[in-house]
Scaffold this active site. Structure first.
Site, PDB file in Angstrom:
ATOM      1  N   CYS A   1       0.819  -1.217   0.000  1.00 53.52           N
ATOM      2  CA  CYS A   1       0.000   0.000   0.000  1.00 53.52           C
ATOM      3  C   CYS A   1       0.852   1.266   0.000  1.00 53.52           C
ATOM      4  O   CYS A   1       0.319   2.372  -0.122  1.00 53.52           O
ATOM      5  CB  CYS A   1      -0.939   0.005   1.199  1.00 53.52           C
ATOM      6  SG  CYS A   1      -2.117  -1.357   1.180  1.00 53.52           S
TER       7      CYS A   1
ATOM      8  N   HIS B   1      -9.212   4.029  -1.381  1.00 57.91           N
ATOM      9  CA  HIS B   1      -7.851   3.494  -1.281  1.00 57.91           C
ATOM     10  C   HIS B   1      -7.517   2.585  -2.466  1.00 57.91           C
ATOM     11  O   HIS B   1      -7.359   1.378  -2.298  1.00 57.91           O
ATOM     12  CB  HIS B   1      -7.712   2.744   0.049  1.00 57.91           C
ATOM     13  CG  HIS B   1      -6.351   2.213   0.343  1.00 57.91           C
ATOM     14  ND1 HIS B   1      -5.188   2.772  -0.165  1.00 57.91           N
ATOM     15  CD2 HIS B   1      -5.945   1.149   1.116  1.00 57.91           C
ATOM     16  CE1 HIS B   1      -4.145   2.086   0.274  1.00 57.91           C
ATOM     17  NE2 HIS B   1      -4.584   1.092   1.034  1.00 57.91           N
TER      18      HIS B   1
END
Length: 395
Positions: free
Chosen positions: A92, A343
């Site tokens: 991420c 996200h």
């Protein structure tokens, strides 16, 4: 002392691009990449042929069939033919990893103009595919079946925090409510609705438990989206806004095995924070805002303490006294954060830098703070394993 003082080279964000985040069924990975790359170049006032290097942040991990996407940006223009393009992956944190590779290329002198792109296409893949892909970023869970995915891992963080310091349910709900309220002002955000504290604090059919004590409102959504920026060593003529300086940056990786990490220490984030702040020659008191990696609300709570805004176990205080709210001493996630903005994994770190640059160049629209001069970005991969911090400042 700052990055420019240390290396004798300025690193400036001179152009930005950003798509909406969300379920973008009519977009492909290629269309997302091309649109933000073109927007960033136009925003910087430069031609594609002026780009020396391209860095592309993407996690993928099986969510998209194209596993070799580094050259997608060349679809913007034939003038990009021959430009080195490299895909950068660190879970991420892939977007910030790409940004920092671009910074290093400028500092090394191998480039004077770098195009950085972050993108992810996720919503077309089924929940099982997305869950398995994300769990590939966890040492113990990679390749194994899980009904809770990464939410289950961060639920353990919430439990460990509660065991050590006391209940956190209402605190996490306050963080969720804050970020959803902020997200209303962000035209790129996936979830633009002020849900309020009571909704976020209450388990219901619309806000069920996802894992442990984490409710749906404690978890960032699965998203499509992209963001891009242009890094240069000098201001560009014809740019749409004043440039923003990278004053300092830091990266730190922690051990993969969970047994070698305190689940609520986020030690790698502490080190990355210290490195970035030392390079920038600044302290938390000098910051006007922060964009933090709130993949889950418990992460934002721990990060208050990583930053030194509050002592360990007392992160709730900066919510109670208004420090991290809009109008407070250090507003956190004015964009809505990952919680509201969304996200799309590889895009997140680049998006955080773009949003920060918009604040510092006075182009953040309804998100804009008055007289913002310095901000910080925190992005991480895995459960605080790959950690990135950047300090940005207005010229």
């Amino acid at each position: 002392m700052s990055l420019r003082d240390r290396f004798g080279t300025d690193v400036l964000i001179t152009g930005c691009g950003h798509t909406p985040f969300g379920k973008l069924a009519d977009e492909t990975l290629e269309s997302l990449v091309v649109s933000v790359a073109r927007e960033a170049l136009d925003n910087a006032g430069i031609e594609p042929g002026q780009v020396d290097e391209i860095y592309f942040g993407q996690f993928n991990s099986g969510m998209h069939p194209l596993g070799f996407a580094s050259s997608l940006a060349l679809q913007v223009s034939d003038d990009l033919a021959g430009v080195p393009a490299t895909r950068v992956e660190n879970a991420c944190g892939s977007g910030s990893a790409a940004v920092q590779q671009g910074i290093r290329a400028l500092l090394a002198g191998t480039a004077r103009t770098v195009l950085v792109i972050g993108a992810e296409k996720m919503t077309h893949a089924g929940p099982d595919v997305v869950g398995a892909a994300l769990l590939g970023a966890d040492y113990e869970s990679a390749g194994k079946e899980s009904t809770t995915g990464f939410a289950g891992l961060f639920a353990r963080v919430a439990d460990a925090y509660a065991d050590r310091y006391g209940p956190v349910g209402d605190t996490l709900a306050h963080i969720a409510a804050k970020n959803h309220r902020n997200g209303v002002a962000n035209p790129y955000a996936q979830l633009r609705k002020d849900l309020g504290f009571e909704f976020c604090a209450t388990v219901s059919d619309r806000n069920p438990i996802v894992a442990g004590q984490l409710r749906r409102t404690d978890c960032s959504p699965v998203s499509d989206g992209a963001a891009a920026l242009v890094l240069t060593t000098e201001p560009t003529s014809g740019a749409a806004h004043t440039p923003v300086r990278i004053a300092g940056f830091g990266q730190a990786n922690d051990f993969l095995p969970a047994a070698k990490r305190d689940p609520i220490e986020f030690a790698g984030s502490v080190t990355a924070w210290q490195r970035a702040m030392a390079m920038a020659g600044t302290t938390v008191a000098d910051l006007d805002f922060a964009e933090l990696h709130d993949c889950f609300t418990i992460a934002e709570l721990v990060l208050y303490e990583v930053m030194g805004l509050a002592e360990r176990g007392k992160g709730r205080q900066v919510l109670d006294d208004g420090t991290v709210l809009r109008g407070g001493a250090l507003p956190v996630n004015l964009s809505g954060g990952l919680k509201s903005k969304g996200h799309p994994v590889g895009a997140t770190g680049v998006s955080q830098h773009v949003i920060a640059a918009m604040q510092l160049s006075g182009t953040a629209g309804d998100m804009q703070l008055d007289s913002a001069r310095r901000g910080v970005v925190h992005n991480m991969g895995g459960l605080a394993v790959a950690n990135y911090v950047s300090v940005l400042e207005a010229l």
